[in-house]
Motif scaffolding. Sequence first.
Motif, PDB file in Angstrom:
ATOM      1  N   ALA A  23      -3.829  22.033  -9.177  1.00 50.98           N
ATOM      2  CA  ALA A  23      -2.644  21.338  -8.664  1.00 50.98           C
ATOM      3  C   ALA A  23      -1.500  22.325  -8.425  1.00 50.98           C
ATOM      4  N   ALA A  24      -1.331  23.280  -9.332  1.00 47.27           N
ATOM      5  CA  ALA A  24      -0.282  24.287  -9.165  1.00 47.27           C
ATOM      6  C   ALA A  24      -0.572  25.175  -7.962  1.00 47.27           C
ATOM      7  N   ALA A  25      -1.843  25.560  -7.781  1.00 48.78           N
ATOM      8  CA  ALA A  25      -2.218  26.381  -6.634  1.00 48.78           C
ATOM      9  C   ALA A  25      -2.008  25.626  -5.330  1.00 48.78           C
ATOM     10  N   THR A  47     -10.560  12.610  -7.563  1.00 40.35           N
ATOM     11  CA  THR A  47      -9.536  12.710  -8.603  1.00 40.35           C
ATOM     12  C   THR A  47      -8.526  11.575  -8.546  1.00 40.35           C
ATOM     13  N   ILE A  48      -8.492  10.812  -7.440  1.00 38.89           N
ATOM     14  CA  ILE A  48      -7.510   9.725  -7.353  1.00 38.89           C
ATOM     15  C   ILE A  48      -8.168   8.353  -7.417  1.00 38.89           C
ATOM     16  N   ASN A  66     -14.370   7.457 -11.646  1.00 37.88           N
ATOM     17  CA  ASN A  66     -13.981   8.156 -12.870  1.00 37.88           C
ATOM     18  C   ASN A  66     -14.217   7.279 -14.098  1.00 37.88           C
ATOM     19  N   LEU A  67     -14.052   5.971 -13.951  1.00 33.29           N
ATOM     20  CA  LEU A  67     -14.337   5.045 -15.046  1.00 33.29           C
ATOM     21  C   LEU A  67     -15.822   5.087 -15.396  1.00 33.29           C
ATOM     22  N   PHE A  68     -16.668   5.079 -14.363  1.00 31.74           N
ATOM     23  CA  PHE A  68     -18.111   5.166 -14.606  1.00 31.74           C
ATOM     24  C   PHE A  68     -18.478   6.459 -15.325  1.00 31.74           C
ATOM     25  N   ASP A  69     -17.767   7.543 -15.009  1.00 32.73           N
ATOM     26  CA  ASP A  69     -18.068   8.831 -15.623  1.00 32.73           C
ATOM     27  C   ASP A  69     -17.850   8.822 -17.134  1.00 32.73           C
TER      28      ASP A  69
END
Length: 242
Positions: free
Chosen positions: A34-36, A217-218, A223-226
């Motif tokens: 995110a910083a990059a 990532t959004i 992500n919940l399944f993960d």
Amino acid sequence: MAIMFPGESAEYRAARNRLLEQEIELRRATEAVAAARRRLPPGGVVPQDYAFQAQGPGGGRAEVRLSELFAPGKDSLVIYSMMFPRDPRDERPGPAGGRTALLPLAQGPCPSCTALLDQLDGAAEHASQRVNLAVAGKAPIERILTFAAERGWRRLRLLSSAGTTYNRDYLAETPDGEQQPMLNVFHRDGDAIRHFWGSELFYAPVEPGQETRHVGTIEPLWNLFDLTPEGRGTGWDEQLSY
């Protein structure tokens, strides 16, 4: 602080602690990426002030320029390109009812894009406090608005890119005219509007067993399944109805 849940074995705790170290590394890597991203040099100037179709004040069709999507004091614009029409090879069922169900399947909306937008509709009001957010499909605006009403979307700013080269210019369309699910971010830089970032990961090679995850990532759903023992699985995909 020692962390332990009821009934867990020493074997579980040792494995969980090793996983925790990986999660810390992932968090560190996520912050570094995110910083990059924020340090990217200025991107290319948008070649034209695209004229999108939108819903007008009286409910009819109106024109809105890309530059008009920037609210005062908010210089970042996020546009998700919805696949509407869907991938012609996508054979998942169309809507169960409503006017959108009357469309030929190939002209209907993509179920995966729809699932993402179901989630973003809830987040849109929060996101709009800091950034400008819009969704653009290639279908006529009337078709997009009809589907949005049938879906219950209330907060998304919906546009049609029909009649523009926006999709082709920003990788949301193949040379053959097939739609692609791209997320693009633009930044207002004085009098210029520049492209800041796009979800090019969609086009990057994937290793066996991986998915593109270009907006992973959004998206809460996958992500919940993960977080579960079953993971994402291999035999399930989003549908317009269940």
